[in-house]
Design a protein around this motif. Sequence first.
Motif, mmCIF file in Angstrom:
data_model
loop_
_atom_site.group_PDB
_atom_site.id
_atom_site.type_symbol
_atom_site.label_atom_id
_atom_site.label_comp_id
_atom_site.label_asym_id
_atom_site.label_seq_id
_atom_site.Cartn_x
_atom_site.Cartn_y
_atom_site.Cartn_z
ATOM 1 N N GLU A 63 46.808 -103.145 -26.986
ATOM 2 C CA GLU A 63 46.817 -101.718 -26.104
ATOM 3 C C GLU A 63 46.575 -102.315 -24.802
ATOM 4 N N HIS A 64 47.787 -101.319 -24.043
ATOM 5 C CA HIS A 64 47.677 -101.736 -22.590
ATOM 6 C C HIS A 64 48.025 -100.160 -22.121
ATOM 7 N N TRP A 135 43.702 -104.364 -24.234
ATOM 8 C CA TRP A 135 43.275 -104.476 -24.775
ATOM 9 C C TRP A 135 42.898 -105.124 -26.110
ATOM 10 N N LYS A 136 42.267 -105.612 -26.725
ATOM 11 C CA LYS A 136 42.998 -106.213 -27.939
ATOM 12 C C LYS A 136 41.802 -105.640 -28.805
ATOM 13 N N ARG A 137 42.081 -105.194 -30.335
ATOM 14 C CA ARG A 137 41.558 -105.088 -31.993
ATOM 15 C C ARG A 137 42.289 -106.162 -32.738
ATOM 16 N N TRP A 146 37.525 -103.502 -31.983
ATOM 17 C CA TRP A 146 38.664 -103.383 -30.574
ATOM 18 C C TRP A 146 37.314 -105.477 -30.450
ATOM 19 N N ASN A 150 36.327 -112.158 -23.731
ATOM 20 C CA ASN A 150 36.599 -112.723 -23.950
ATOM 21 C C ASN A 150 36.068 -114.192 -24.189
ATOM 22 N N ALA B 18 41.739 -97.693 -25.205
ATOM 23 C CA ALA B 18 41.048 -98.325 -26.241
ATOM 24 C C ALA B 18 39.778 -97.375 -27.338
ATOM 25 N N ILE B 92 37.947 -105.336 -20.518
ATOM 26 C CA ILE B 92 39.230 -105.889 -20.571
ATOM 27 C C ILE B 92 39.668 -107.588 -21.825
ATOM 28 N N THR B 93 40.045 -106.961 -22.498
ATOM 29 C CA THR B 93 40.223 -108.476 -23.422
ATOM 30 C C THR B 93 41.839 -108.766 -23.180
#
Lengths: 153, 95
Positions: A63-64, A135-137, A146, A150, B18, B92-93
Amino acid sequence: MPTPSPKHPIVVQLLEAPFEPLELLAAWQRSLGAAGTAAESHFIGRVRPTTASGEPLEALELEHYPGMSEAQLRALAGACAARHGAGAVLVAHRVGRIAPGEAIVLVAVQADRRGPALRCVQELLEDLKHHAPFWKREWSGGSGTWVAGNTPL
Amino acid sequence: MGHQAAPPDNQVRVRLFAALREQAGWGEREIRLDTGSASAADLWRQLALEAAPPGSTAVDLPPTIRVAINQAFATADTPLRPGDEVAFLPPITGG
């Protein structure tokens, strides 16, 4: 943030579909013309096949914040190039649903010498992991989690 | 210094992303500020996205959540203006 000059172009691409990093890189090099610089450094990041907890990964969702993410990548790339005295910078980043093994990020930097080219690529990667609104899921076993932080350098 | 450019009712646009967006159940809303001179931190308390602990009336903005105003990072004490787009960003990732 320094303003990128036409001599030091910053190219930022957010991609919703799979991309082939080497093709993108070749197109970027062609766009810069025949007069290449002495040094060029690249990084390609791909989605690993397991989650942070070691489960098989079905997909990574990214997601951004549309608008801010492009502007922030451009600002980070311009600032990094200015700090290191580097030239042209390319940042390509996937968004949306990404399969294991697919490229998620490509960073390329041209400079007069290997030091600035290599250092700018590494620093820009760390910058965008922490200061660009992504954001990574992780999707595994049909459910999404989620990602809390990092991965280590 | 007229008011012709100001949206009515001291409104701002709030955006969540998110995990924060999913916890709240919404991602984008027009919010009327309770007070005339609110900061992003004040707006967070007004939104009350999390239950307040016993003995307290509001939850302060957690240090892990960053603020962006009009799509640029900002500090939580930045005063808001009518029409601002205020985003609350969980850790943030990217990359």
